[in-house]
Scaffold this motif. Sequence first.
Motif: not given
Length: 273
Positions: A213-215, A221-231, A236-245
């Motif tokens: 679980t990542c907050n 951002d690093r996890l998404l750059s490594l190619g994960v398919d979901g977090v 979820p507000d902060l997760l959304r901000e990263v995905l928007v960026a």
Amino acid sequence: MTYGDGPGPLALAHRGGAQLAPENTLAAFERSVALGVRYLESDVRLTADGHLVCFHDETLDRVTDGTGPVAARTVAEVRRLRVCGQEPVPTLVEALEAFPDACFSIDLKDESALEPLVQVLRIRRYRERVCVAGAWDGWLRRVREGAPGVATSLGWRSLTTLIACSRAGVPVPRWIGSAPFAHVPIQLGRVPIFVEEVVHLAHSVGVRVVTWTCNDPVAIDRLLSLGVDGVISDRPDLLREVLVARGDWVPMPGATGTVRASDERRSGLSGNL
């Protein structure tokens, strides 16, 4: 909406968004849906009279004004309690009905809940929106057999094998690809997981990796750059901000997105992993 369909990484609200509202409650689910989050993670426990409720712990003590095992109470007794002194405990069916456009990742906490869960998932409008996770391989196999077509994550044995292969640098057995998702922790105790290697091996057998679980936005951002398919995140507000960026945010159709970031940060209610 079918579980896992659509573009972009999956953004899952852990226990509905456990640091934004009382965990695993309709209030938490509603807050995340208002943010545009399409995927809600929850847990299920079985009451004494055979109802599935959205609840993480084996006992009521940590988050409610009750005590003792969930399994020792009827659904009526559980619903009279309040999570964090505020919100009632919903049933799984109540949650699925309340948010018909959302998908649910459901952690199966005990074997007694398996058959009642299968009965729920035999209803197509529920089954198509659910992924069952957090359980042993044999339990998940029984879920797939009882409710054909339902998505599941890898069971604990398969997940352990996947992680061990990533650490050893050896190919993963083909039988690991028995489920469409792997819910991978960021670390096991104090031992970090080599996420990039896990992603590579999982993708080689057609399995999508969802980390929990990542907050922390930088870590997300690093996890998404490594190619994960979901977090999966309590925030979820902060997760959304990263995905928007990153240009990867795909909101749920019809979501209002009216929850303000300042309100979200003031509402933090911590949840255990």
